[in-house]
Design a protein around this motif. Sequence first.
Motif, PDB file in Angstrom:
ATOM      1  N   UNK A  12      -7.182  -4.323  20.322  1.00  0.00           N
ATOM      2  CA  UNK A  12      -6.158  -4.061  21.323  1.00  0.00           C
ATOM      3  C   UNK A  12      -5.437  -5.356  21.712  1.00  0.00           C
ATOM      4  N   UNK A  13      -6.181  -6.463  21.844  1.00  0.00           N
ATOM      5  CA  UNK A  13      -5.571  -7.734  22.216  1.00  0.00           C
ATOM      6  C   UNK A  13      -4.463  -8.107  21.241  1.00  0.00           C
ATOM      7  N   UNK A  14      -4.731  -7.925  19.958  1.00  0.00           N
ATOM      8  CA  UNK A  14      -3.759  -8.304  18.937  1.00  0.00           C
ATOM      9  C   UNK A  14      -2.446  -7.540  19.104  1.00  0.00           C
ATOM     10  N   UNK A  15      -2.512  -6.280  19.485  1.00  0.00           N
ATOM     11  CA  UNK A  15      -1.296  -5.479  19.661  1.00  0.00           C
ATOM     12  C   UNK A  15      -0.534  -5.888  20.909  1.00  0.00           C
ATOM     13  N   UNK A  16      -1.236  -6.330  21.942  1.00  0.00           N
ATOM     14  CA  UNK A  16      -0.599  -6.628  23.227  1.00  0.00           C
ATOM     15  C   UNK A  16      -0.201  -8.093  23.398  1.00  0.00           C
ATOM     16  N   UNK A  17      -0.796  -8.980  22.634  1.00  0.00           N
ATOM     17  CA  UNK A  17      -0.590 -10.413  22.849  1.00  0.00           C
ATOM     18  C   UNK A  17       0.763 -10.892  22.353  1.00  0.00           C
ATOM     19  N   UNK A  18       1.554 -11.412  23.270  1.00  0.00           N
ATOM     20  CA  UNK A  18       2.841 -12.015  22.894  1.00  0.00           C
ATOM     21  C   UNK A  18       2.613 -13.309  22.105  1.00  0.00           C
ATOM     22  N   UNK A  19       1.484 -13.953  22.334  1.00  0.00           N
ATOM     23  CA  UNK A  19       1.192 -15.196  21.609  1.00  0.00           C
ATOM     24  C   UNK A  19       1.173 -14.968  20.100  1.00  0.00           C
ATOM     25  N   UNK A  20       0.783 -13.795  19.678  1.00  0.00           N
ATOM     26  CA  UNK A  20       0.717 -13.499  18.248  1.00  0.00           C
ATOM     27  C   UNK A  20       2.067 -13.086  17.673  1.00  0.00           C
ATOM     28  N   UNK A  21       3.074 -12.959  18.532  1.00  0.00           N
ATOM     29  CA  UNK A  21       4.405 -12.539  18.091  1.00  0.00           C
ATOM     30  C   UNK A  21       5.433 -13.673  18.159  1.00  0.00           C
ATOM     31  N   UNK A  22       5.009 -14.862  18.509  1.00  0.00           N
ATOM     32  CA  UNK A  22       5.906 -16.005  18.662  1.00  0.00           C
ATOM     33  C   UNK A  22       6.729 -16.246  17.401  1.00  0.00           C
ATOM     34  N   UNK A  23       6.115 -16.125  16.256  1.00  0.00           N
ATOM     35  CA  UNK A  23       6.815 -16.397  14.992  1.00  0.00           C
ATOM     36  C   UNK A  23       7.951 -15.404  14.739  1.00  0.00           C
TER      37      UNK A  23
END
Length: 90
Positions: free
Chosen positions: A1-12
């Motif tokens: 769930x964290x991976x879907x919600x984390x903006x940190x993982x979408x920075x690129x």
Amino acid sequence: MYERASILLKVANLTDANKTVIIQGLDDTTVMPSQAPLLSDALKAAKKNVDMVLLPAENHVFVKPNSLELVCSKLFELTGVDATGQCVYK
């Protein structure tokens, strides 16, 4: 769930044309204030255009007139529109 919600993982996924403004209330009980610098640092590391505004004594929803004026002016700044006289809250 964290991976879907984390903006940190979408920075690129942000393009170089995007400017990101992070606005964080320092008394936020919904999103921990420590998250804002982490996101800012990740954006800077990815060479993204980022500005961070920390609002003292504000929670997740901003209510103080001076905070609202600052948020308003930052949004106008993002659009490139002159905010003169537009961001006055009493």
